[in-house]
Design an enzyme around this catalytic site. Sequence first.
Site, PDB file in Angstrom:
ATOM      1  CE1 TYR A  67       0.680  -0.471   4.368  1.00 58.71           C
ATOM      2  CE2 TYR A  67       0.402   1.719   4.083  1.00 58.71           C
ATOM      3  CZ  TYR A  67       0.932   0.791   5.164  1.00 58.71           C
ATOM      4  OH  TYR A  67       1.543   0.862   6.360  1.00 58.71           O
ATOM      5  CB  CYS A  68       1.943   3.843  -1.697  1.00 53.17           C
ATOM      6  SG  CYS A  68       0.899   4.054  -3.140  1.00 53.17           S
ATOM      7  CB  THR A  69      -0.420   8.384  -0.331  1.00 54.82           C
ATOM      8  OG1 THR A  69       0.903   8.501   0.200  1.00 54.82           O
ATOM      9  CG2 THR A  69      -1.144   9.430   0.190  1.00 54.82           C
ATOM     10  CB  ILE A  98      -3.636   5.399   3.066  1.00 52.96           C
ATOM     11  CG1 ILE A  98      -2.234   4.723   3.318  1.00 52.96           C
ATOM     12  CG2 ILE A  98      -4.122   5.932   4.274  1.00 52.96           C
ATOM     13  CD1 ILE A  98      -0.836   5.359   3.699  1.00 52.96           C
ATOM     14  N   GLY A 145      -1.965   4.757  -4.292  1.00 55.28           N
ATOM     15  CA  GLY A 145      -1.789   3.538  -5.333  1.00 55.28           C
ATOM     16  C   GLY A 145      -0.993   3.456  -6.167  1.00 55.28           C
TER      17      GLY A 145
END
Length: 315
Positions: free
Chosen positions: A198-200, A227, A202
């Site tokens: 995951y990241c902020t 997120i 995608g």
Amino acid sequence: MSGIINFITNKKFINNSFKEYLRINFSFYRYFYIDEPLLFKNKLEKCFNKLNIFGRIYISHEGINAQGDILKKFFNKMKYFISQLDPQLNNININIGIDNTSRSFSKLKIKIKKKIVSDGLKNNFFQKIYKKKYLHAKQVNKYLKKKNVIFFDMRNYYEYRIGHFKNSISTYTFTFRDQLKSLLNYINFYKNKKIVLYCTGGIRCEKAASLIYNKGYKKVYQIFGGIIGYINECKNNNIPIKFFGKNFVFDYRLREYISKKILSHCNQCLNKSDYYVNCMNSKCNLLFIQCISCSKKYKSFCSKKCFHIFHQSLL
Ligand SMILES: [Zn+2]
Ligand SMILES: [Zn+2]
């Protein structure tokens, strides 16, 4: 005169005019081949200026990466315009910011780049066969409890530091390039596990997921919308939020509030704090965490040294 005062103090009028100027933060990305980035940029710029959009947008042959803010009343117009720009964009997911009370950009900057996320890798490797598997919020919470699942945070360490999913792993790196290298080392230990990246929003984990997928790891998952997508889904569907702390953002807000939990410490006194500051000494410009009592003591400087250098330069 009293008519005017009545008009101004009319609550309905104030609410309506407030709504008129309400801005919302948005972000979106898509990896797809853009044949002529300059032509694409010009079209986008013309429309975004018309719609009074502020933000930071990167365009390259590998796609588009956009973050910005827009008057709420123009949001659907923007969405429609983007969907018309290219057939590949017609069902694009636009993330709405979590904390929408403040402006995030002061102007519109659209840049043509070599890559929309610099990865230090050869061109467009990720366009190879990669079967995306997205997890939605409910599934994320379920997967967080499973023993055979590992969550990797694909953001820089300073982002992870103030907020993350419990038990997620950071590669403790400060650039995406280094992170991809570390990820490849780390996952050797988790060959038989399911891997969730995951990241902020995608964009980074999509590249990372495709990379490790092509290295032979087929049980790779991404969180839909990153997120931001997860938090919005939780809020809209009354799903408990399992991301703790604050969400780091790359605009002048620096963070979005998600939960009360403070996961990090002040760089100067080690008290709990999750307020990032850029050192006021522009030659230093260090991004660091400062608590309220240290901000009284040192103002927005990382050290006494920087405080003195700055003030001497004013003399
Ligand atoms: Zn402190
Ligand atoms: Zn400094």
